[in-house]
Write a protein that holds these residues in place. Structure first.
Motif, mmCIF file in Angstrom:
data_model
loop_
_atom_site.group_PDB
_atom_site.id
_atom_site.type_symbol
_atom_site.label_atom_id
_atom_site.label_comp_id
_atom_site.label_asym_id
_atom_site.label_seq_id
_atom_site.Cartn_x
_atom_site.Cartn_y
_atom_site.Cartn_z
ATOM 1 N N VAL A 251 -1.787 -3.813 -1.047
ATOM 2 C CA VAL A 251 -2.231 -4.215 -2.373
ATOM 3 C C VAL A 251 -1.034 -4.710 -3.167
ATOM 4 O O VAL A 251 -0.025 -4.016 -3.287
ATOM 5 N N ASP A 252 -1.143 -5.918 -3.699
ATOM 6 C CA ASP A 252 -0.132 -6.411 -4.624
ATOM 7 C C ASP A 252 -0.272 -5.636 -5.933
ATOM 8 O O ASP A 252 -1.333 -5.072 -6.214
ATOM 9 N N PRO A 253 0.762 -5.610 -6.756
ATOM 10 C CA PRO A 253 0.724 -4.794 -7.983
ATOM 11 C C PRO A 253 -0.527 -5.015 -8.831
ATOM 12 O O PRO A 253 -1.033 -6.123 -8.945
ATOM 13 N N GLY A 254 -0.998 -3.927 -9.413
ATOM 14 C CA GLY A 254 -2.173 -3.940 -10.278
ATOM 15 C C GLY A 254 -2.504 -2.516 -10.680
ATOM 16 O O GLY A 254 -1.710 -1.608 -10.473
ATOM 17 N N ARG A 255 -3.667 -2.288 -11.244
ATOM 18 C CA ARG A 255 -4.126 -0.938 -11.592
ATOM 19 C C ARG A 255 -4.668 -0.249 -10.356
ATOM 20 O O ARG A 255 -5.325 -0.858 -9.531
ATOM 21 N N THR A 256 -4.436 1.053 -10.258
ATOM 22 C CA THR A 256 -4.966 1.847 -9.165
ATOM 23 C C THR A 256 -5.918 2.888 -9.735
ATOM 24 O O THR A 256 -5.628 3.513 -10.751
ATOM 25 N N VAL A 257 -7.046 3.052 -9.068
ATOM 26 C CA VAL A 257 -8.058 4.024 -9.483
ATOM 27 C C VAL A 257 -8.160 5.089 -8.395
ATOM 28 O O VAL A 257 -8.385 4.773 -7.228
ATOM 29 N N TYR A 258 -7.989 6.340 -8.788
ATOM 30 C CA TYR A 258 -8.122 7.471 -7.876
ATOM 31 C C TYR A 258 -9.349 8.267 -8.305
ATOM 32 O O TYR A 258 -9.383 8.799 -9.411
ATOM 33 N N LEU A 259 -10.349 8.344 -7.449
ATOM 34 C CA LEU A 259 -11.523 9.147 -7.765
ATOM 35 C C LEU A 259 -11.314 10.569 -7.274
ATOM 36 O O LEU A 259 -10.725 10.785 -6.211
ATOM 37 N N ALA A 260 -11.812 11.529 -8.031
ATOM 38 C CA ALA A 260 -11.897 12.889 -7.514
ATOM 39 C C ALA A 260 -12.835 12.858 -6.314
ATOM 40 O O ALA A 260 -13.663 11.950 -6.183
ATOM 41 N N ALA B 12 -9.113 2.973 -5.259
ATOM 42 C CA ALA B 12 -9.431 1.555 -5.452
ATOM 43 C C ALA B 12 -8.264 0.886 -6.185
ATOM 44 O O ALA B 12 -7.495 1.544 -6.886
ATOM 45 N N ALA B 13 -8.144 -0.419 -5.996
ATOM 46 C CA ALA B 13 -7.119 -1.196 -6.665
ATOM 47 C C ALA B 13 -7.783 -2.299 -7.464
ATOM 48 O O ALA B 13 -8.693 -2.975 -6.985
ATOM 49 N N MET C 275 -4.528 -9.905 -8.553
ATOM 50 C CA MET C 275 -4.229 -8.930 -7.550
ATOM 51 C C MET C 275 -4.825 -9.369 -6.219
ATOM 52 O O MET C 275 -5.915 -9.909 -6.172
ATOM 53 N N ILE C 276 -4.099 -9.095 -5.162
ATOM 54 C CA ILE C 276 -4.555 -9.452 -3.820
ATOM 55 C C ILE C 276 -4.609 -8.191 -2.961
ATOM 56 O O ILE C 276 -3.668 -7.399 -2.965
ATOM 57 N N ILE C 277 -5.719 -8.019 -2.260
ATOM 58 C CA ILE C 277 -5.872 -6.921 -1.309
ATOM 59 C C ILE C 277 -5.944 -7.541 0.082
ATOM 60 O O ILE C 277 -6.805 -8.380 0.342
ATOM 61 N N GLN C 278 -5.026 -7.130 0.953
ATOM 62 C CA GLN C 278 -5.023 -7.610 2.337
ATOM 63 C C GLN C 278 -5.404 -6.450 3.255
ATOM 64 O O GLN C 278 -4.781 -5.395 3.211
ATOM 65 N N ARG C 279 -6.409 -6.641 4.082
ATOM 66 C CA ARG C 279 -6.819 -5.645 5.071
ATOM 67 C C ARG C 279 -6.543 -6.219 6.444
ATOM 68 O O ARG C 279 -7.032 -7.307 6.761
ATOM 69 N N GLN C 280 -5.759 -5.488 7.238
ATOM 70 C CA GLN C 280 -5.311 -6.042 8.506
ATOM 71 C C GLN C 280 -5.311 -4.994 9.610
ATOM 72 O O GLN C 280 -5.212 -3.798 9.342
ATOM 73 N N ASN C 281 -5.403 -5.472 10.830
ATOM 74 C CA ASN C 281 -5.264 -4.641 12.023
ATOM 75 C C ASN C 281 -4.101 -5.177 12.843
ATOM 76 O O ASN C 281 -4.209 -6.255 13.426
ATOM 77 N N PRO C 282 -2.975 -4.462 12.892
ATOM 78 C CA PRO C 282 -1.849 -4.908 13.686
ATOM 79 C C PRO C 282 -2.241 -5.016 15.163
ATOM 80 O O PRO C 282 -2.971 -4.165 15.676
ATOM 81 N N PRO C 283 -1.776 -6.048 15.858
ATOM 82 C CA PRO C 283 -2.166 -6.246 17.254
ATOM 83 C C PRO C 283 -1.732 -5.109 18.178
ATOM 84 O O PRO C 283 -2.341 -4.912 19.233
ATOM 85 N N ALA C 284 -0.748 -4.316 17.794
ATOM 86 C CA ALA C 284 -0.280 -3.222 18.649
ATOM 87 C C ALA C 284 -1.155 -1.978 18.549
ATOM 88 O O ALA C 284 -0.972 -1.036 19.318
ATOM 89 N N LEU C 285 -2.134 -1.968 17.627
ATOM 90 C CA LEU C 285 -3.002 -0.806 17.441
ATOM 91 C C LEU C 285 -4.393 -1.050 18.011
ATOM 92 O O LEU C 285 -4.827 -2.191 18.154
ATOM 93 N N HIS C 286 -5.100 0.032 18.286
ATOM 94 C CA HIS C 286 -6.429 -0.033 18.902
ATOM 95 C C HIS C 286 -7.442 -0.704 17.977
ATOM 96 O O HIS C 286 -7.312 -0.662 16.756
#
Length: 132
Positions: free
Chosen positions: A23-32, A130-131, A1-12
């Protein structure tokens, strides 16, 4: 699984988080929503936002570990703070960023001031995805 975190140049520019997390396909974890509640069910920290944040951090770390995840696996956070005071919101944000789960806040993150939360005396809550 790959997680990419990015800031588009058009945003502050951001104070440490990223606008987009992919997130590329994988398991997703949702916490309460993680609250400043100890194992006995009591809200801790009184009216101290940062003391409550410490309990939220401990609870979040425990929930992530249970799911076999860590702060680096977090792809989205929403922080709810029962305050309209910008200085309080900023202090809570910086405290969380400097905590043991600080890396979780480098991803897509939202910080909200809210009127009230679920438990009497509760001043903050953290929603985490989380992924794996």
């Amino acid at each position: 699984m790959i997680i990419q975190r990015q800031n588009p140049p058009a945003l502050h520019p951001t104070p440490g988080y990223h606008h987009v997390t992919i997130v590329d396909p994988g398991r997703t974890v949702y916490l309460a929503g993680q609250c400043p509640v100890d194992a006995g069910g009591a809200v801790v920290g009184g009216d101290d936002f940062l003391a409550q944040a410490d309990q939220v951090v401990a609870n979040t770390a425990a929930a992530l570990a249970f799911a076999r995840a860590g702060p680096a696996d977090v792809v989205r956070t929403v922080v709810y703070v029962s305050s309209a005071d910008q200085k309080v919101l900023s202090a809570v944000w910086h405290h969380l960023r400097d905590s043991a789960i600080g890396e979780a806040f480098t991803t897509a993150s939202t910080l909200l001031g809210v009127a009230q939360l679920g438990f009497p005396g509760q001043l903050l809550e953290l929603d985490v995805t989380a992924a794996l």
